[in-house]
Design an enzyme around this catalytic site. Structure first.
Site, short mmCIF file in Angstrom:
data_model
loop_
_atom_site.label_atom_id
_atom_site.label_comp_id
_atom_site.label_asym_id
_atom_site.label_seq_id
_atom_site.Cartn_x
_atom_site.Cartn_y
_atom_site.Cartn_z
N ASN A 158 0.81 -1.22 0.00
CA ASN A 158 0.00 0.00 0.00
C ASN A 158 0.85 1.26 0.00
OD1 ASN A 158 -2.47 -1.43 0.05
ND2 ASN A 158 -2.28 -1.72 2.27
N HIS B 30 3.03 2.44 2.13
CA HIS B 30 3.38 3.13 3.37
C HIS B 30 4.14 2.15 4.26
CE1 HIS B 30 -0.94 1.94 4.68
NE2 HIS B 30 -0.11 1.02 5.06
N CYS C 228 3.33 6.80 7.29
CA CYS C 228 4.69 7.26 7.06
C CYS C 228 5.13 6.80 5.68
CB CYS C 228 5.60 6.71 8.15
SG CYS C 228 7.34 7.05 7.92
#
Length: 415
Positions: free
Chosen positions: A314, A316, A351
């Protein structure tokens, strides 16, 4: 019939009218040896036979004249002498027979019904786990590898968290809900929706050691109006001892806009049949995590950056990676003498690959008992919060500080 066709390509079958004694012209000769040609009587005139046998179709000689003498046409059309080479099988027939065998086998394979008859019989053919408890609980075993243990020869907290994540994804896959292989249902895939973890609680009673085999059971339940709860129980396969309990809350996010989303009715219809009506295995820790900054932190670790391998599909950072970053600012003397026994994480934002982070840790003065408690914050350099957390520690080789919840909150007996 397929086997007969295949064998006949290797071993030609004799004709039904074959005789062992010499007969009239046109019968199979008693000997095929070219070293001892025989003469054939024909009206008192004897002519030496050609060393080659008459041509055959389906085991019967054909193409011969009624008389015993050969004409000029016969001499030109006679087959070459029978040798080892020209007596090999007809490869075209052999290929056709093999093809027929494979086509028949494929047809039989496609006709078989591999669909499970009952939900509790759902089993992954590759050994990734199985569905039990009326199709509501997923079970998978793991062996603790040498590269999954730490300096004290026990599995690390990252290993435990990886087992939780792996079973969650395999549960969705084996249950037939995964559209892209990473936890998204078909309706989620259509709407560019993904699951993101909002909160995670883990309680470790004992860490397994190298060579141990653990059994992980996991299931899902409703959490509020737009959330899903997933629980885990990790136990020792040999003794049945509960090693770890974990509970998490997940919400939906749009993969393109990176904003949280409500659960569409179409997605809800896909997942709700798999929900278990059961309380969480860990009582929700609703204590508010205090604000942490440079002034209140006891330890700060700066300049933490994700590597390419830290990203998931995904795009991240994998949530397990955050735990390693949090422990970066934990005092070394605590890491050497104590072990993590309780973990609570609240995920605030994702993040990315280019992020630079800071890890802050402070001693929690409210912690009691003989262990230690810490407050944690993982944030971006600009101050944006990524993860807030609380950890509890106990002396190594000790027992957990406090009472471990009993198995009464689990959805059933998993033996």
């Amino acid at each position: 019939m397929v086997a007969t066709a295949a064998s006949s390509a290797f071993f030609p079958l004799p004709s039904a009218d074959t005789s062992s004694r010499p007969g009239k012209l046109g019968n199979k000769p008693s000997s095929l040896s070219p070293l001892k040609p025989k003469s054939t009587p024909n009206g008192g005139l004897q002519v030496k036979a050609n060393a080659s046998a008459p041509p055959k179709i389906n085991g019967s000689p054909v193409g011969l004249k009624s008389g015993g003498l050969k004409t000029q046409e016969d001499a030109h059309s006679a087959p070459p002498p029978r040798t080892f080479i020209n007596q090999l099988p007809d490869w075209s027939m052999l290929l056709a027979a093999i093809t027929t065998v494979f086509l028949a086998a494929e047809k039989q394979w496609m006709m078989l019904d591999w669909k499970p008859k009952r939900p509790d019989m759902l089993v992954d053919p590759f050994g990734l786990g199985s569905i039990v408890q009326d199709g509501l609980v997923f079970r998978q075993n793991f062996s603790i590898r040498s590269y999954e243990i730490g300096a004290d020869r026990t599995a690390s907290i990252e290993t435990v968290m990886n087992h939780l994540q792996e079973t969650a994804l395999n549960h969705v896959k084996i249950a037939g809900l995964s559209n892209d292989g990473f936890g998204r249902t078909p309706e989620m895939y259509k709407r560019d929706l993904i699951w993101v973890v909002a909160k995670m609680q883990v309680m470790v009673n004992r860490y397994p050691t190298w060579g141990d085999t653990v059994e992980v059971n996991t299931w899902v339940a409703k959490s509020g109006k737009n959330g899903m709860r997933r629980d885990w129980l990790i136990s020792d396969c040999n003794t049945g001892e509960i090693l770890t309990r974990a509970s998490s809350v997940w919400v939906m996010m749009n993969q393109k806009t990176r904003r949280l989303s409500k659960i569409p009715d179409e997605v809800r219809n896909e997942i709700e049949p798999h929900f278990v009506d059961s309380p969480p295995v860990i009582e929700d820790d609703d204590r508010k995590l205090p604000k942490l900054d440079e002034k209140t932190a006891d330890s700060i670790r700066k300049g933490l950056t994700p590597r390419w391998n830290d990203l998931d599909v995904n795009q991240h950072v994998n949530n397990v990676k955050y735990i390693g970053w949090i422990l970066e600012s934990t005092p070394p003397e605590v890491l050497e003498t104590q072990e993590l026994c309780s973990l609570t994480l609240e995920y605030r934002r994702e993040c990315g690959r280019e992020s630079v982070l800071e890890s802050l840790t402070a001693m929690d003065p409210s912690g009691g008992g003989y262990g230690s408690q810490f407050q944690h914050l993982l944030r971006l350099e600009d101050g944006g919060e990524i993860v807030k957390g609380r950890t509890e520690w106990r002396p190594k080789n000790g027992v957990i500080n406090g009472v471990v919840p009993t198995g009464e909150s689990s959805p059933g007996d998993y033996s």
